[in-house]
Design a protein around this motif. Structure first.
Motif, PDB file in Angstrom:
ATOM      1  N   ALA A 209     -21.307  35.533 -37.439  1.00  0.00           N
ATOM      2  CA  ALA A 209     -22.401  34.131 -38.083  1.00  0.00           C
ATOM      3  C   ALA A 209     -22.303  34.015 -36.683  1.00  0.00           C
ATOM      4  O   ALA A 209     -23.761  33.471 -36.503  1.00  0.00           O
ATOM      5  CB  ALA A 209     -22.164  32.667 -39.022  1.00  0.00           C
ATOM      6  N   VAL A 210     -21.766  34.056 -36.073  1.00  0.00           N
ATOM      7  CA  VAL A 210     -21.822  33.818 -34.371  1.00  0.00           C
ATOM      8  C   VAL A 210     -22.401  35.194 -33.824  1.00  0.00           C
ATOM      9  O   VAL A 210     -22.361  35.695 -32.597  1.00  0.00           O
ATOM     10  CB  VAL A 210     -21.349  33.013 -33.904  1.00  0.00           C
ATOM     11  N   GLY A 211     -22.112  36.142 -34.162  1.00  0.00           N
ATOM     12  CA  GLY A 211     -21.883  37.008 -33.200  1.00  0.00           C
ATOM     13  C   GLY A 211     -21.314  37.241 -32.046  1.00  0.00           C
ATOM     14  O   GLY A 211     -21.462  37.996 -30.817  1.00  0.00           O
ATOM     15  N   ILE A 278     -12.864  31.338 -31.103  1.00  0.00           N
ATOM     16  CA  ILE A 278     -14.478  31.633 -29.999  1.00  0.00           C
ATOM     17  C   ILE A 278     -14.739  30.925 -28.853  1.00  0.00           C
ATOM     18  O   ILE A 278     -15.544  29.770 -28.859  1.00  0.00           O
ATOM     19  CB  ILE A 278     -15.545  31.111 -31.421  1.00  0.00           C
ATOM     20  N   LEU A 279     -15.280  32.416 -28.028  1.00  0.00           N
ATOM     21  CA  LEU A 279     -15.500  31.762 -26.651  1.00  0.00           C
ATOM     22  C   LEU A 279     -16.914  31.723 -26.567  1.00  0.00           C
ATOM     23  O   LEU A 279     -17.173  32.659 -27.129  1.00  0.00           O
ATOM     24  CB  LEU A 279     -14.899  31.987 -24.749  1.00  0.00           C
ATOM     25  N   THR A 280     -17.163  31.033 -26.206  1.00  0.00           N
ATOM     26  CA  THR A 280     -19.065  30.621 -25.964  1.00  0.00           C
ATOM     27  C   THR A 280     -19.578  30.979 -25.113  1.00  0.00           C
ATOM     28  O   THR A 280     -19.230  31.170 -23.821  1.00  0.00           O
ATOM     29  CB  THR A 280     -19.751  29.148 -25.930  1.00  0.00           C
ATOM     30  N   MET A 304     -15.820  36.661 -28.419  1.00  0.00           N
ATOM     31  CA  MET A 304     -16.259  35.812 -27.474  1.00  0.00           C
ATOM     32  C   MET A 304     -18.253  35.608 -28.407  1.00  0.00           C
ATOM     33  O   MET A 304     -18.784  37.375 -29.023  1.00  0.00           O
ATOM     34  CB  MET A 304     -17.034  37.315 -26.076  1.00  0.00           C
ATOM     35  N   THR A 305     -18.711  35.039 -27.578  1.00  0.00           N
ATOM     36  CA  THR A 305     -20.480  35.074 -28.497  1.00  0.00           C
ATOM     37  C   THR A 305     -20.830  34.604 -27.389  1.00  0.00           C
ATOM     38  O   THR A 305     -20.857  34.225 -25.595  1.00  0.00           O
ATOM     39  CB  THR A 305     -20.211  34.293 -28.799  1.00  0.00           C
ATOM     40  N   TYR A 310     -23.762  25.133 -27.801  1.00  0.00           N
ATOM     41  CA  TYR A 310     -24.144  23.741 -29.491  1.00  0.00           C
ATOM     42  C   TYR A 310     -24.772  24.795 -30.309  1.00  0.00           C
ATOM     43  O   TYR A 310     -24.224  25.193 -31.751  1.00  0.00           O
ATOM     44  CB  TYR A 310     -25.458  23.358 -28.785  1.00  0.00           C
ATOM     45  N   THR A 311     -25.314  25.709 -30.190  1.00  0.00           N
ATOM     46  CA  THR A 311     -25.797  27.197 -30.982  1.00  0.00           C
ATOM     47  C   THR A 311     -24.786  27.602 -31.672  1.00  0.00           C
ATOM     48  O   THR A 311     -24.258  27.338 -33.282  1.00  0.00           O
ATOM     49  CB  THR A 311     -26.464  27.942 -30.403  1.00  0.00           C
ATOM     50  N   THR A 312     -24.009  27.321 -31.051  1.00  0.00           N
ATOM     51  CA  THR A 312     -22.336  28.327 -32.517  1.00  0.00           C
ATOM     52  C   THR A 312     -21.972  27.528 -32.568  1.00  0.00           C
ATOM     53  O   THR A 312     -21.841  28.204 -34.072  1.00  0.00           O
ATOM     54  CB  THR A 312     -21.846  28.640 -30.937  1.00  0.00           C
TER      55      THR A 312
END
Length: 687
Positions: A209-211, A278-280, A304-305, A310-312
């Motif tokens: 969902a967040v690549g 998940i690291l943003t 990692m994205t 916020y978007t994640t």
């Protein structure tokens, strides 16, 4: 006549597949053949729910045969579409005793039109309706109103309704919802609670969902469910206080100082087990931080994205999982249905004719239902074995027993987490706990004082986990024990013989097998313990075996086997069986009993009519008592291998409490079955 039950809802997202799966299980316990049919599916790909239903044990139907039409076909020509559905259903109907028909998902057209279409299909198939309404974000009045409105639509189409279920109900209003539905209708009603696992996405879903790309951890754990999301934008102590079980943690990738603390918390066993991180922001993990992980086994998946926090977070919070995404969800669904639905009332309403035959599959479903009905606590001492932990995870998901695992809780949790097994709800007891060791040692010394056992000697005994676990059963801290995956049979049984002892009037422990034939279940004994029982011991074995049969829903008709039938033979061996038969008659005159009798006369009605024409047991025996271990053990193995029968056991019988032994080569399925059997035995011992 084939009975068909149409599981329908007035809207989407009701979770009616949970009800359909539970209904399927219920029918599979009662009849030999059950089919599944889906009148309306989406265009452009296989239907996940239908594939899941068709994949259940006992369902033998190809996907194409189980599908009616697509939404495209319905829009193109509704009248022809309905005829196609009826024709396809008619082709499979004669093959089954009952068919579960799963209504549509409101995926393609407006709800009022689709509700009417489902009602029309149910009427044309001659199906009875099982209505499912959603309780999600609704109070009792709203749920009742939704049910009443939908019932009116189906009634207008002359569909016979057998039940109304509310699903995904807030657990706090379960009772109120059930009462409201009972006030609405005299039909079978049920309120099923919501469960966060059933809508939980997998970590893989969240990564996609967040690549996100995985940068650390075990990729095999990406398919674990994530039940919550924690945004880590604080200092480590504040983050640790907010961690919850099976959560995904989102954190900025430039706060790599937090990562070691999160990983340490996950592996410590002192904090909730996480699903992943998940690291943003896309900043790489610094090399000196990575070095911290080089010397440890890091199983927690870390992705990692490049997206911002916020978007994640927005994307992850809006990600939901499919019901069919994991076996865990399927097992939880089964448990929810079994715990909240009156299966007997449902079967009565369906008016399906129960099968006189009992297949191995039907018997397996029946055992799980028996265990769930009155759940018992079983202690499993050998938690250092991965097979035990995996089977414990399965048992907890099915809800067939409460479990106590012996071992260091931190080590158990860490190992389970590394392998992706969920042990929520299991009690974990450290066998080195000083208070328990002292209490158990004093009790053992008291029980064995006549043998000169001191408290110090008893402390040494309690280091043996079989003794420790058996003492928990003796003191009522558990209802039964399953051991033997690591320990020998003697080591498992010896503690029980020392201080649990046999039932009143029983002097010998014996081992029986449940022999699941293609169309019936028999009890064979003794096939595991006593090499050459005396007549008195043989009588004990027969009585214990009859009680075992009753515990598992088998009507006991006991055959005392010998090489001779009736009075035709003589000799020490047949005389022993004859004497044992008389002892059983004296002690249990209520039992249907025959002996001495040969195996063929016990199972074959034609032979029975010739040799013992007036016997109530000959030709229809269900409990077979062998004269010695050599005969019993070889016979059960011969029947198992030559006929394809499923042998479940050995089941230890004659003890005051339920204790069972595993083979050291036991598979996970064997362990699961043994725990279920032990739980059922424990029900009879505690009543």
């Amino acid at each position: 006549m084939t009975r068909s039950i149409y599981v329908a809802a007035p809207e989407g997202q009701t979770g009616k597949s949970v009800v359909a799966l539970g209904l399927l299980d219920t029918l599979l316990r009662e009849v030999e053949s059950v089919g599944v049919f889906r009148p309306l599916v989406r265009s452009g790909g296989p239907d996940d729910i239908l594939e899941m239903m068709l994949g259940q044990p006992g369902v033998t139907l190809d996907y194409d045969d189980a599908v009616g039409i697509t939404y495209d076909e319905m829009r193109s020509d509704p009248e022809r579409a309905l005829q196609t559905i009826v024709d396809k259903f008619g082709r499979i109907s004669p093959r089954f005793d009952a068919i579960v028909v799963l209504g549509s998902d409101y995926a393609d057209v407006t709800s009022p039109t689709e509700l009417s279409f489902n009602a029309d299909v149910a009427a044309n198939l001659g199906s009875s309706l099982l209505l499912v309404v959603s309780g999600h974000d609704r109070d009792v009045d709203d749920i009742r109103s939704a049910a009443e409105s939908a019932l009116n639509e189906f009634t207008a189409h002359h569909v016979q309704t057998i039940g109304v279920f509310a699903n995904r109900v807030n657990p706090e209003i379960l009772e109120g919802t059930a009462r409201a539905l009972r006030d609405l209708t005299h039909l079978v009603v049920a309120a099923l609670p919501s469960d966060p696992v059933l809508i939980a996405p997998t970590l893989r879903d969240q990564f996609e969902a967040v690549g996100a790309r995985q940068v650390l951890g075990n990729p095999d754990l990406l398919d674990r469910e994530s039940q919550d999301v924690v945004v880590a934008a604080m200092t480590l102590p504040n983050i640790l206080s907010r961690l919850v079980t099976e959560a995904t943690v989102l954190m900025p990738s430039d706060r790599s100082d937090l990562l070691p603390g999160l990983i340490l918390a996950h592996h410590s066993g002192s904090f909730p087990q996480l699903t992943g991180v998940i690291l943003t922001g896309g900043y790489p993990i610094p090399d000196n931080v990575r070095k911290l992980f080089d010397g440890m086994h890091l199983d927690l998946p870390i992705g990692m994205t490049d997206q911002g926090t916020y978007t994640t977070a927005k994307a992850v919070f809006n990600t939901h999982g499919l019901f069919t995404s994991s076996p865990r969800k399927v097992e939880i669904s089964r448990r929810i249905f079994a715990e909240h639905v009156d299966a007997e009332a449902l079967i009565k309403a369906i008016e399906v004719e129960p099968s006189k035959a009992v297949t191995p599959l039907m018997f397996g479903y029946q055992l799980n239902e028996l265990a769930r009905r009155d759940r018992r606590r079983i202690v499993m001492p050998e938690s250092s074995d991965d097979r035990i932990l995996e089977s414990a995870s399965i048992l907890l998901q099915r809800g067939v027993a409460d479990l106590t695992l012996l071992g260091d809780p931190v080590e158990i949790k860490t190992r389970a987490s590394a392998m992706g097994w969920v042990l929520d709800g299991a009690e974990m007891v450290n066998p080195t706990n000083p208070e328990l060791v002292e209490r158990f040692s004093e009790e053992y010394a008291k029980l064995r004082a006549h043998k000169g056992v001191t408290v110090e000697q008893a402390r040494e005994k309690m280091k043996d986990l079989s003794y420790f676990g058996t003492m928990m059963v003796h003191l009522g801290m558990a209802d039964g024990m399953v051991s033997g995956a690591i320990n020998t049979t003697a080591n498992t049984i010896r503690p029980s013989l020392e201080f649990i002892k046999t039932k009143p009037g029983v002097k010998v422990v014996s081992g029986s097998f449940l022999m699941c034939m293609p169309d019936r279940v028999h009890v064979y004994a003794d096939c595991a313990v006593n090499p050459d029982p005396t007549a008195e011991q043989l009588a004990d074995i027969a009585i214990s075996s009859a009680e075992t049969a009753v515990a598992f829903g088998i009507e006991p008709r006991v055959a005392m086997l010998s090489y001779s039938t009736g009075t035709s033979g003589s000799g020490a061996d047949v005389d022993k069986v004859r004497q044992a038969t008389e002892l059983v008659r004296e002690r249990r005159p209520d039992l249907a009993l025959e002996g001495p009798i040969q195996f063929d006369a016990a199972v074959d009605p034609a032979v029975a009519r010739t040799k013992l024409p007036d016997s109530a047991v000959a030709g229809r025996a269900t409990v077979f008592i062998f004269p010695d271990l050599n005969t019993g053990n070889n016979t059960y193995k011969a029947v198992q291998r030559s006929s394809g029968a499923v042998a479940i056991g050995p089941i230890l019988q004659g003890l005051k409490k339920a204790v069972n032994d595993l083979s050291r080569g036991a598979l996970v399925d064997d362990i699961v079955n043994t725990v279920v059997i032990t739980a059922i035995q424990a029900q009879t011992e505690t009543h």
